[in-house]
Design an enzyme around this catalytic site. Structure first.
Site, PDB file in Angstrom:
ATOM      1  N   GLY A  42       0.772  -1.239   0.000  1.00 16.97           N
ATOM      2  CA  GLY A  42       0.000   0.000   0.000  1.00 16.97           C
ATOM      3  C   GLY A  42       0.801   1.286   0.000  1.00 16.97           C
ATOM      4  O   GLY A  42       0.319   2.321  -0.444  1.00 16.97           O
ATOM      5  N   GLU A  98       4.239   3.863   6.130  1.00 19.18           N
ATOM      6  CA  GLU A  98       2.997   3.084   6.005  1.00 19.18           C
ATOM      7  C   GLU A  98       1.983   3.848   5.148  1.00 19.18           C
ATOM      8  O   GLU A  98       2.020   5.072   5.091  1.00 19.18           O
ATOM      9  CB  GLU A  98       2.378   2.893   7.399  1.00 19.18           C
ATOM     10  N   ASP A  99       1.051   3.114   4.557  1.00 21.91           N
ATOM     11  CA  ASP A  99      -0.050   3.764   3.853  1.00 21.91           C
ATOM     12  C   ASP A  99      -1.110   4.240   4.849  1.00 21.91           C
ATOM     13  O   ASP A  99      -1.553   5.375   4.808  1.00 21.91           O
ATOM     14  CB  ASP A  99      -0.686   2.828   2.801  1.00 21.91           C
ATOM     15  N   ASP A 102      -4.580   1.626  10.986  1.00 27.74           N
ATOM     16  CA  ASP A 102      -5.976   1.322  11.296  1.00 27.74           C
ATOM     17  C   ASP A 102      -6.052   0.954  12.780  1.00 27.74           C
ATOM     18  O   ASP A 102      -6.192   1.829  13.627  1.00 27.74           O
ATOM     19  CB  ASP A 102      -6.404   0.192  10.344  1.00 27.74           C
ATOM     20  N   GLY A 104      -3.502  -0.194  14.403  1.00 25.68           N
ATOM     21  CA  GLY A 104      -2.152   0.078  14.936  1.00 25.68           C
ATOM     22  C   GLY A 104      -1.317  -1.175  15.118  1.00 25.68           C
ATOM     23  O   GLY A 104      -0.138  -1.108  15.456  1.00 25.68           O
ATOM     24  N   LEU A 107       1.811  -1.516  12.607  1.00 26.63           N
ATOM     25  CA  LEU A 107       2.887  -0.578  12.928  1.00 26.63           C
ATOM     26  C   LEU A 107       3.559  -0.954  14.252  1.00 26.63           C
ATOM     27  O   LEU A 107       4.793  -0.895  14.360  1.00 26.63           O
ATOM     28  CB  LEU A 107       2.337   0.851  12.976  1.00 26.63           C
ATOM     29  N   LYS A 130      -6.679   6.164  11.104  1.00 24.16           N
ATOM     30  CA  LYS A 130      -8.077   6.098  11.562  1.00 24.16           C
ATOM     31  C   LYS A 130      -8.056   5.999  13.084  1.00 24.16           C
ATOM     32  O   LYS A 130      -8.085   4.901  13.639  1.00 24.16           O
ATOM     33  CB  LYS A 130      -8.750   4.830  11.019  1.00 24.16           C
ATOM     34  N   ASP A 158      -5.727  -0.463  -1.818  1.00 29.08           N
ATOM     35  CA  ASP A 158      -6.572  -1.298  -2.678  1.00 29.08           C
ATOM     36  C   ASP A 158      -7.824  -1.794  -1.956  1.00 29.08           C
ATOM     37  O   ASP A 158      -7.975  -1.658  -0.740  1.00 29.08           O
ATOM     38  CB  ASP A 158      -5.789  -2.526  -3.155  1.00 29.08           C
ATOM     39  N   ARG A 164      -5.930   0.439  -6.708  1.00 26.52           N
ATOM     40  CA  ARG A 164      -4.632   0.840  -6.159  1.00 26.52           C
ATOM     41  C   ARG A 164      -4.014   2.027  -6.899  1.00 26.52           C
ATOM     42  O   ARG A 164      -3.354   2.866  -6.303  1.00 26.52           O
ATOM     43  CB  ARG A 164      -3.668  -0.347  -6.239  1.00 26.52           C
TER      44      ARG A 164
HETATM   45  P1  5GP Z   1      -3.621  -2.148  11.208  1.00 28.11           P
HETATM   46  O1  5GP Z   1      -2.618  -3.201  11.559  1.00 28.11           O
HETATM   47  O2  5GP Z   1      -3.224  -0.751  11.617  1.00 28.11           O
HETATM   48  O3  5GP Z   1      -5.000  -2.510  11.690  1.00 28.11           O
HETATM   49  O4  5GP Z   1      -3.797  -2.197   9.652  1.00 28.11           O
HETATM   50  C1  5GP Z   1      -2.909  -1.684   8.783  1.00 28.11           C
HETATM   51  C2  5GP Z   1      -3.154  -2.262   7.407  1.00 28.11           C
HETATM   52  O5  5GP Z   1      -4.547  -2.578   7.146  1.00 28.11           O
HETATM   53  C3  5GP Z   1      -2.788  -1.238   6.386  1.00 28.11           C
HETATM   54  O6  5GP Z   1      -1.406  -1.269   6.094  1.00 28.11           O
HETATM   55  C4  5GP Z   1      -3.651  -1.650   5.211  1.00 28.11           C
HETATM   56  O7  5GP Z   1      -3.020  -2.668   4.482  1.00 28.11           O
HETATM   57  C5  5GP Z   1      -4.903  -2.221   5.829  1.00 28.11           C
HETATM   58  N1  5GP Z   1      -5.997  -1.235   5.879  1.00 28.11           N
HETATM   59  C6  5GP Z   1      -6.595  -0.747   6.974  1.00 28.11           C
HETATM   60  N2  5GP Z   1      -7.572   0.131   6.658  1.00 28.11           N
HETATM   61  C7  5GP Z   1      -7.569   0.223   5.308  1.00 28.11           C
HETATM   62  C8  5GP Z   1      -8.371   0.981   4.368  1.00 28.11           C
HETATM   63  O8  5GP Z   1      -9.263   1.772   4.696  1.00 28.11           O
HETATM   64  N3  5GP Z   1      -8.080   0.781   3.055  1.00 28.11           N
HETATM   65  C9  5GP Z   1      -7.106  -0.076   2.630  1.00 28.11           C
HETATM   66  N4  5GP Z   1      -6.919  -0.195   1.323  1.00 28.11           N
HETATM   67  N5  5GP Z   1      -6.335  -0.798   3.491  1.00 28.11           N
HETATM   68  C10 5GP Z   1      -6.571  -0.646   4.816  1.00 28.11           C
END
Ligand code: 5GP
Length: 177
Positions: A42, A98-99, A102, A104, A107, A130, A158, A164
């Site tokens: 991402g 990171e993209d 969400d 966390g 990360l 978020k 994506d 993407r």
């Molecule tokens: P976390 O570990 O912070 O919950 O999730 C991080 C990963 O979830 C991101 O790197 C991404 O790949 C995916 N992700 C979370 N929310 C979104 C979203 O709204 N759109 C997309 N495309 N990926 C998301």
């Protein structure tokens, strides 16, 4: 593919990426080399735009982790390393790119992993966050935008490998997921 209205336009994204690059250029002005570690897949468009705006010497590495809940037999909460960086990070100044943050968990996992490699310094950079979904608190040193809890696509992000390369960021309505 359906046409989606922009949540963040190309212009808005470009301006914000320029601001983040400006801050990184200032913060690392006295460093001989910075290592940008992009989290695949991402972050690849964000990272390439950001890196090209850096005036500080830098090299680019990529790391890949599994998305959560890929197999039912596994802990759906777990994050797994799929591809590691190619070179040692010991003694390096690292910015993890990171993209989106969400929950966390990704990360937090990556910070634990990379801190164990004994870099001189490590900071985090994410295009999107978020905060309403946080389960693990992680500091984001360089943050592009805070968004509400919806699924966003475009600019590297994506949905099932679609959208993407959309040049802007859009919310994907529930009926298309
Ligand atoms: P976390 O570990 O912070 O919950 O999730 C991080 C990963 O979830 C991101 O790197 C991404 O790949 C995916 N992700 C979370 N929310 C979104 C979203 O709204 N759109 C997309 N495309 N990926 C998301």
């Amino acid at each position: 593919m359906i046409a989606l209205p922009p949540l963040m336009s190309e212009d808005v994204i470009r301006t914000r990426v320029e601001q983040l690059a400006g801050r990184i250029n200032t913060d690392y002005a006295n460093v001989s080399e910075l290592v940008l570690v992009g989290v695949l897949t991402g972050s690849f468009i964000f990272l390439s735009d950001l890196a090209r705006l850096l005036t500080v010497p830098h090299r680019v590495e990529f790391i890949a982790v599994s998305s959560y809940g890929s197999r039912e037999s596994e802990d759906p909460e777990s994050v797994r390393l799929l591809m590691d960086v190619r070179r040692s990070l010991e003694g390096e100044h690292v910015v993890l790119v990171e993209d989106i943050v969400d929950t966390g968990k990704t990360l937090a996992y990556l910070m634990r992993l990379l801190e164990a490699r004994r870099p001189d310094s490590i900071k985090t950079c994410s295009l999107l966050h978020k905060p309403g979904r946080t389960e693990q608190e992680v500091d984001i040193d360089y943050l592009g935008f805070t968004i509400s809890d919806s699924w966003v696509v475009g600019y590297g992000l994506d949905y099932a490998e679609k959208y993407r390369t959309l040049p802007y960021i859009a919310e994907l309505p529930v009926e298309y997921r």
